[in-house]
Motif scaffolding. Structure first.
Motif: not given
Lengths: 109, 122
Positions: A1-2, A97, A99-100, A102-104
């Motif tokens: 879900q990144s 979203l 929220l925080y 992150f990358g893949t």
């Protein structure tokens, strides 16, 4: 879900310069939220490398540098060293979203 | 010196509740501006932010897991507790607690615990 996309891997010879891209959208990087980078050695917790797009965390060598433009960001490693061979993640905040994110993740070899 | 350390069960059965504790030192959650979060990483996969608790008691959750997560704090013990209900194999991951720093539009995690590996079994 990144929601931040990174290349799965980048490679380079010792001494070379490599860059890792982090592509987001208008709801995160493009909305003006800063990008941060983490280095994760195998079996260990992520370590903050770059914060606020281009600020090195304490103790991080100056061969690591970050930049941000529009909806993307980059981490550059110059003078590549053997100990740099590990995983790197970008991170930002997404206003849609709430929220925080992150990358893949990118593996440097 | 700021440190964080996660503790909890290594193995949890399907549908049970997972409870993890983060014990930290070097800062206080009574101090305005201090925030602690939980982040997880399934094996071989990317990081996923889960929850956050602030010095004033405000709490924030991942939208996809909101109904299953609860975060709380015990300031006197310098601990933050995360519970995840009704676990399934997709919850197998290493769970990290981390301190969140906020500077303008910069939200980043400056200190991390070593992580607690959790496996959900049937």
């Amino acid at each position: 879900q990144s929601v931040l996309t990174q290349p799965p891997s980048v490679s380079g010879a010792p001494g070379q310069r490599v860059t890792i891209s982090c592509t987001g959208s208008s709801s995160n990087i493009g909305a003006g939220y800063d990008v941060h980078w983490y280095q994760q050695l195998p079996g260990t917790a992520p370590r903050l490398l770059i914060f606020g797009n281009n600020n090195r965390s304490s103790g991080v060598p100056d061969r690591f540098s970050g930049s941000k433009s529009d909806t993307s960001a980059s981490l550059a490693i110059s003078g590549l060293q053997v100990e740099d061979e590990t995983d790197y993640y970008c991170q930002s905040y997404d206003t849609n979203l709430g929220l925080y994110v992150f990358g893949t993740g990118t593996k440097v070899t | 010196q700021v440190t964080l350390k996660e503790s909890g069960p290594a193995l949890v059965k399907l549908t049970q509740t997972l409870t993890l504790t983060c014990t930290f030192s070097g800062f206080s959650l009574k101090t305005p501006g201090r925030r602690v979060t939980w982040i997880r990483q399934p094996p071989g996969r990317a990081l996923e932010w889960l929850a956050r608790i602030d010095w004033d008691g405000d709490k924030f959750y991942s939208t996809s897991l909101k109904t299953r997560l609860t975060i709380s704090k015990d300031t006197s013990k310098s601990q933050v507790v995360l519970t995840l209900t009704n676990v399934d194999p997709a919850d197998t991951a290493t769970y990290y607690c981390a301190r969140l720093r906020v500077v303008g539009k910069a939200y980043f995690f400056d200190y991390w615990g070593q992580g607690a590996r959790v496996t959900v079994s049937s």
